[in-house]
Design an enzyme around this catalytic site. Sequence first.
Site, mmCIF file in Angstrom:
data_model
loop_
_atom_site.group_PDB
_atom_site.id
_atom_site.type_symbol
_atom_site.label_atom_id
_atom_site.label_comp_id
_atom_site.label_asym_id
_atom_site.label_seq_id
_atom_site.Cartn_x
_atom_site.Cartn_y
_atom_site.Cartn_z
ATOM 1 N N LYS A 19 2.167 -1.444 -0.473
ATOM 2 C CA LYS A 19 2.361 -0.680 -1.714
ATOM 3 C C LYS A 19 2.785 0.728 -1.337
ATOM 4 O O LYS A 19 2.032 1.429 -0.646
ATOM 5 C CB LYS A 19 1.039 -0.656 -2.493
ATOM 6 C CG LYS A 19 1.033 0.163 -3.771
ATOM 7 C CD LYS A 19 -0.334 -0.008 -4.431
ATOM 8 C CE LYS A 19 -0.573 0.973 -5.542
ATOM 9 N NZ LYS A 19 0.242 0.680 -6.708
ATOM 10 N N THR A 22 3.324 4.693 -6.616
ATOM 11 C CA THR A 22 2.381 4.565 -7.722
ATOM 12 C C THR A 22 3.011 5.221 -8.936
ATOM 13 O O THR A 22 3.746 6.210 -8.800
ATOM 14 C CB THR A 22 1.007 5.179 -7.385
ATOM 15 O OG1 THR A 22 0.104 4.937 -8.463
ATOM 16 C CG2 THR A 22 1.088 6.662 -7.107
ATOM 17 N N GLU A 72 5.463 -1.867 -5.509
ATOM 18 C CA GLU A 72 4.047 -1.939 -5.928
ATOM 19 C C GLU A 72 3.386 -3.220 -5.434
ATOM 20 O O GLU A 72 2.219 -3.461 -5.720
ATOM 21 C CB GLU A 72 3.963 -1.927 -7.464
ATOM 22 C CG GLU A 72 4.261 -0.597 -8.109
ATOM 23 C CD GLU A 72 2.987 0.213 -8.360
ATOM 24 O OE1 GLU A 72 1.940 -0.113 -7.774
ATOM 25 O OE2 GLU A 72 3.083 1.167 -9.136
HETATM 26 C C1 LIG Z 1 -7.149 7.307 -12.906
HETATM 27 C C2 LIG Z 1 -5.889 6.513 -12.720
HETATM 28 O O1 LIG Z 1 -4.990 6.555 -13.535
HETATM 29 N N1 LIG Z 1 -5.804 5.763 -11.618
HETATM 30 C C3 LIG Z 1 -4.798 4.918 -11.221
HETATM 31 C C4 LIG Z 1 -3.576 4.830 -11.829
HETATM 32 C C5 LIG Z 1 -2.666 3.931 -11.298
HETATM 33 N N2 LIG Z 1 -3.019 3.182 -10.246
HETATM 34 C C6 LIG Z 1 -2.095 2.199 -9.690
HETATM 35 C C7 LIG Z 1 -2.017 0.956 -10.488
HETATM 36 C C8 LIG Z 1 -0.600 0.490 -10.200
HETATM 37 O O2 LIG Z 1 -0.500 -0.127 -8.951
HETATM 38 C C9 LIG Z 1 0.141 1.767 -10.072
HETATM 39 C C10 LIG Z 1 0.867 2.125 -11.308
HETATM 40 O O3 LIG Z 1 0.136 2.857 -12.190
HETATM 41 O O4 LIG Z 1 -0.808 2.745 -9.661
HETATM 42 C C11 LIG Z 1 -4.226 3.285 -9.664
HETATM 43 O O5 LIG Z 1 -4.543 2.583 -8.678
HETATM 44 N N3 LIG Z 1 -5.114 4.158 -10.154
#
Ligand SMILES: CC(=O)Nc1ccn([C@H]2C[C@H](O)[C@@H](CO)O2)c(=O)n1
Length: 104
Positions: A19, A22, A72
């Site tokens: 990954k 994000t 991702e």
């Molecule tokens: C607090 C918060 O928002 N934490 C997050 C946000 C996104 N992710 C990850 C989930 C997906 O793989 C991507 C896309 O949003 O990022 C995360 O782990 N924690």
Amino acid sequence: MNDITFFQRFEADIVTGRKTITLRDEAESHFRPGQRLRVGRYEDDVFFCTIDVKSVVPVMLSELTEEHARQENMTLPQLKEVIGEIYPGLNELYVISFERVIAD
Ligand SMILES: CC(=O)Nc1ccn([C@H]2C[C@H](O)[C@@H](CO)O2)c(=O)n1
């Protein structure tokens, strides 16, 4: 103190380099290329690795592609479902590209 957190279920993908992006909302769009970030788990804030930020680029939900999903380590439908759960109703996102620092 960690700089960014990820849900625990993504930890292995980040540590192994599967990954490399994000998608975040505006509140987490302040990161800049070249920044080195301490990464922790959202659930307990336990540190698990260090990443270097490569780029931060705005993207609309409708502009997400298979390439974003590949970065991702998901399918595009999976990615859109995850985004819908984390950021319901949000269309403006930011792609944070990163590289895991091996010797942290
Ligand atoms: C607090 C918060 O928002 N934490 C997050 C946000 C996104 N992710 C990850 C989930 C997906 O793989 C991507 C896309 O949003 O990022 C995360 O782990 N924690």
